[in-house]
Scaffold this motif. Sequence first.
Motif, mmCIF file in Angstrom:
data_model
loop_
_atom_site.group_PDB
_atom_site.id
_atom_site.type_symbol
_atom_site.label_atom_id
_atom_site.label_comp_id
_atom_site.label_asym_id
_atom_site.label_seq_id
_atom_site.Cartn_x
_atom_site.Cartn_y
_atom_site.Cartn_z
ATOM 1 N N GLN A 118 25.894 -3.259 2.489
ATOM 2 C CA GLN A 118 26.736 -4.112 2.077
ATOM 3 C C GLN A 118 26.033 -5.552 0.823
ATOM 4 N N LEU A 121 25.517 -3.946 -2.873
ATOM 5 C CA LEU A 121 26.929 -3.614 -3.596
ATOM 6 C C LEU A 121 26.781 -4.330 -5.073
ATOM 7 N N VAL A 125 26.133 -3.041 -8.751
ATOM 8 C CA VAL A 125 27.182 -2.868 -9.903
ATOM 9 C C VAL A 125 26.784 -3.433 -11.120
ATOM 10 N N THR A 214 33.896 1.308 -4.383
ATOM 11 C CA THR A 214 33.290 0.265 -5.465
ATOM 12 C C THR A 214 32.874 0.578 -6.677
#
Length: 275
Positions: A118, A121, A125, A214
Amino acid sequence: MVMNIKRKLMWLLLSVLLVTQLYPLLWLLLYSLKTNEEILTGGILRLPKVFQWSNYHDAIFSGNYLQYLTNSIFITGVTLVCTLALGSMASYAIARFDWKWGNAMLLLFIIGMMIPLQSTLLPLVVVFKKLHILDSYISLLLPYIAFALPIAVFILATFFKSIPREMEESASIDGASVNRTFFSIILPLTVPPLTTVTILTFIPTWNEYIMAATFISTDSLKTLPFGVYSFVGKYTTNFGAIGAYLVLASLPVILVYFLLSEKIAKGMVAGAVKG
């Protein structure tokens, strides 16, 4: 007398484990073949009056199961190939080459096992967006391989350290190069740990949802875990179809696990004495 009691207790324990492992699968299978009325009226293990095979038809054709399945097979397959290839070569270099950074590199991979998924992420991105690879297979393959490599290197490096160096010395005397020694002599010995790495890579990659949701926004690139969530949201009141989709989604994992499970224990303990 004591041995008989121990044997009976062992069989009892194994029977309990067998029941607890098979019960959810049997329950889900029966669940997927029932109507909403039969599900809501109870009777968890009761056979359906009429097997509702239409639930599987809805799951396959209305839930885009084949499309999501194809994407998952491709992503997982490429991840496995890259992890096994890179992990085996990196592990061999760390375990067998006499260079001062070997232990430091192994420690670096072990530290990589401690990084929470996590926490990566948002940075990923941003990076993927700047590289223009967001919403593509590459945006999933790179982090999947990166998160699979640490455990692969840890297991394989431990195994390589347990192999007697005399085998490589004999091959070197016979004129074999490093590449020939690795691919022809050492690599065939690593089938048990490679099988373990395959299982430990396949299951989390196949079931991964957070990164897929995601990084991927195009529906045609979505993987099977996203298909499960999408189907559950779409068919909220059709409990049997939801159960059928869950059965279809879990079937590949169950098949792969049972096909390779015999070698898992061998792989996990490979090299434990000398490693």
